[in-house]
Design a protein around this motif. Sequence first.
Motif, mmCIF file in Angstrom:
data_model
loop_
_atom_site.group_PDB
_atom_site.id
_atom_site.type_symbol
_atom_site.label_atom_id
_atom_site.label_comp_id
_atom_site.label_asym_id
_atom_site.label_seq_id
_atom_site.Cartn_x
_atom_site.Cartn_y
_atom_site.Cartn_z
ATOM 1 N N LEU A 194 -18.524 5.632 -0.878
ATOM 2 C CA LEU A 194 -19.546 5.396 0.130
ATOM 3 C C LEU A 194 -18.961 5.443 1.538
ATOM 4 C CD1 LEU A 194 -21.233 2.363 -1.618
ATOM 5 C CD2 LEU A 194 -22.238 4.636 -1.359
ATOM 6 N N ALA A 195 -17.719 4.996 1.663
ATOM 7 C CA ALA A 195 -17.027 4.951 2.945
ATOM 8 C C ALA A 195 -15.531 5.006 2.676
ATOM 9 C CB ALA A 195 -17.371 3.668 3.710
ATOM 10 N N SER A 196 -14.786 5.306 3.723
ATOM 11 C CA SER A 196 -13.326 5.337 3.631
ATOM 12 C C SER A 196 -12.736 4.437 4.698
ATOM 13 C CB SER A 196 -12.792 6.761 3.850
ATOM 14 O OG SER A 196 -13.093 7.587 2.767
ATOM 15 N N GLY A 197 -11.480 4.125 4.507
ATOM 16 C CA GLY A 197 -10.801 3.316 5.501
ATOM 17 C C GLY A 197 -9.302 3.431 5.357
ATOM 18 N N GLN A 198 -8.619 2.766 6.269
ATOM 19 C CA GLN A 198 -7.165 2.729 6.239
ATOM 20 C C GLN A 198 -6.695 1.386 6.762
ATOM 21 O OE1 GLN A 198 -5.379 6.956 7.167
ATOM 22 N NE2 GLN A 198 -6.736 6.387 8.833
ATOM 23 N N ILE A 199 -5.565 0.969 6.253
ATOM 24 C CA ILE A 199 -4.845 -0.179 6.809
ATOM 25 C C ILE A 199 -3.519 0.413 7.263
ATOM 26 C CG2 ILE A 199 -3.806 -2.431 6.372
ATOM 27 C CD1 ILE A 199 -5.856 -2.783 4.093
ATOM 28 N N ARG A 200 -3.265 0.339 8.576
ATOM 29 C CA ARG A 200 -2.071 0.961 9.133
ATOM 30 C C ARG A 200 -1.224 -0.063 9.887
ATOM 31 N NH1 ARG A 200 -2.991 4.823 13.021
ATOM 32 N NH2 ARG A 200 -5.015 3.950 13.544
ATOM 33 N N HIS A 201 0.058 -0.028 9.606
ATOM 34 C CA HIS A 201 1.034 -0.880 10.278
ATOM 35 C C HIS A 201 1.779 -0.013 11.285
ATOM 36 C CE1 HIS A 201 0.940 -4.399 7.471
ATOM 37 N NE2 HIS A 201 0.402 -3.480 6.690
ATOM 38 N N PHE A 202 1.663 -0.339 12.565
ATOM 39 C CA PHE A 202 2.357 0.417 13.603
ATOM 40 C C PHE A 202 3.859 0.344 13.365
ATOM 41 C CE2 PHE A 202 4.403 0.594 17.821
ATOM 42 C CZ PHE A 202 4.004 1.870 18.193
ATOM 43 N N GLY A 203 4.479 1.518 13.182
ATOM 44 C CA GLY A 203 5.921 1.564 12.999
ATOM 45 C C GLY A 203 6.410 1.346 11.582
ATOM 46 N N ILE A 204 5.499 1.052 10.644
ATOM 47 C CA ILE A 204 5.904 0.832 9.239
ATOM 48 C C ILE A 204 4.999 1.700 8.354
ATOM 49 C CG2 ILE A 204 6.457 -0.863 7.458
ATOM 50 C CD1 ILE A 204 6.136 -3.051 9.570
ATOM 51 N N LYS A 205 5.195 3.006 8.438
ATOM 52 C CA LYS A 205 4.333 3.952 7.733
ATOM 53 C C LYS A 205 4.278 3.693 6.226
ATOM 54 C CE LYS A 205 3.197 8.806 7.612
ATOM 55 N NZ LYS A 205 3.490 10.144 8.091
ATOM 56 N N SER A 206 5.368 3.213 5.654
ATOM 57 C CA SER A 206 5.406 2.978 4.204
ATOM 58 C C SER A 206 4.451 1.863 3.772
ATOM 59 C CB SER A 206 6.827 2.646 3.753
ATOM 60 O OG SER A 206 7.255 1.429 4.343
ATOM 61 N N ALA A 207 4.002 1.024 4.707
ATOM 62 C CA ALA A 207 3.095 -0.078 4.375
ATOM 63 C C ALA A 207 1.619 0.324 4.509
ATOM 64 C CB ALA A 207 3.373 -1.281 5.281
ATOM 65 N N ASN A 208 1.355 1.529 5.036
ATOM 66 C CA ASN A 208 -0.023 1.981 5.222
ATOM 67 C C ASN A 208 -0.699 2.240 3.881
ATOM 68 O OD1 ASN A 208 0.699 1.949 7.898
ATOM 69 N ND2 ASN A 208 0.662 4.165 8.156
ATOM 70 N N GLU A 209 -2.011 1.990 3.855
ATOM 71 C CA GLU A 209 -2.777 2.259 2.632
ATOM 72 C C GLU A 209 -4.132 2.854 2.987
ATOM 73 O OE1 GLU A 209 -1.286 -0.829 -0.694
ATOM 74 O OE2 GLU A 209 -2.691 -1.676 0.753
ATOM 75 N N GLU A 210 -4.597 3.685 2.091
ATOM 76 C CA GLU A 210 -5.923 4.275 2.226
ATOM 77 C C GLU A 210 -6.898 3.434 1.418
ATOM 78 O OE1 GLU A 210 -7.934 8.466 0.988
ATOM 79 O OE2 GLU A 210 -5.966 8.583 1.973
ATOM 80 N N LEU A 211 -8.126 3.321 1.920
ATOM 81 C CA LEU A 211 -9.172 2.534 1.264
ATOM 82 C C LEU A 211 -10.363 3.409 0.927
ATOM 83 C CD1 LEU A 211 -9.189 -0.534 3.696
ATOM 84 C CD2 LEU A 211 -7.933 -0.315 1.544
ATOM 85 N N LEU A 212 -11.051 3.058 -0.135
ATOM 86 C CA LEU A 212 -12.264 3.744 -0.545
ATOM 87 C C LEU A 212 -13.301 2.697 -0.941
ATOM 88 C CD1 LEU A 212 -13.585 6.518 -1.207
ATOM 89 C CD2 LEU A 212 -12.701 6.239 -3.533
ATOM 90 N N LEU A 213 -14.478 2.775 -0.341
ATOM 91 C CA LEU A 213 -15.562 1.862 -0.699
ATOM 92 C C LEU A 213 -16.395 2.514 -1.791
ATOM 93 C CD1 LEU A 213 -17.032 -0.837 -0.038
ATOM 94 C CD2 LEU A 213 -18.515 0.499 1.481
#
Length: 182
Positions: A125-144
Amino acid sequence: MVYRPLHFMSELNEEWAQVLAEAEKRARSAGRGDLVEYLRLRASNDKARSTGIEWLFETFTLLAGEVNRAGAGVQLLKKEGHRFEIGSATMVGTLLTLKSGVRQLMIEAGWPRAPRDGFVPGNGLASGQIRHFGIKSANEELLLVRSPKGIPQWIVIDRNGKRAQLLEAHARQHLKRFLGTG
């Protein structure tokens, strides 16, 4: 950057719901059952999107409030009408940025608004992201998505494509990583 109060988007959502309801009424009176069904599905999906996105941002806002009461000093900035890319699609929605010194945690969520924007991948239904500035390995993609019971829920998709439900405990881990305590 334009920051709008949360009530502005609520008013916009209410106005959009009224427009859809009026369109459904006209379609029903014209005997357009196919259009009535489409408009009902659209309204249902919009409600699920609004509910899911509201939960996501409220969760991170409440968690930031907890750490602020303990003395963290996290600043929160919210931007409506934010555009971001997921794959080849453009999502339009909201960006919540948590700041502490040079550290930043960015949570963004939305969905395509025009045909040229593409579509939400993964039948969501929607998408998202959680992003850590400077810590690319901690980023995650979200899907609703809708749960089997029809309730909107966020799914975390890791770098290997593995999926898991986004729960408050997972959001809390992101906040700890952002603060350097986890």
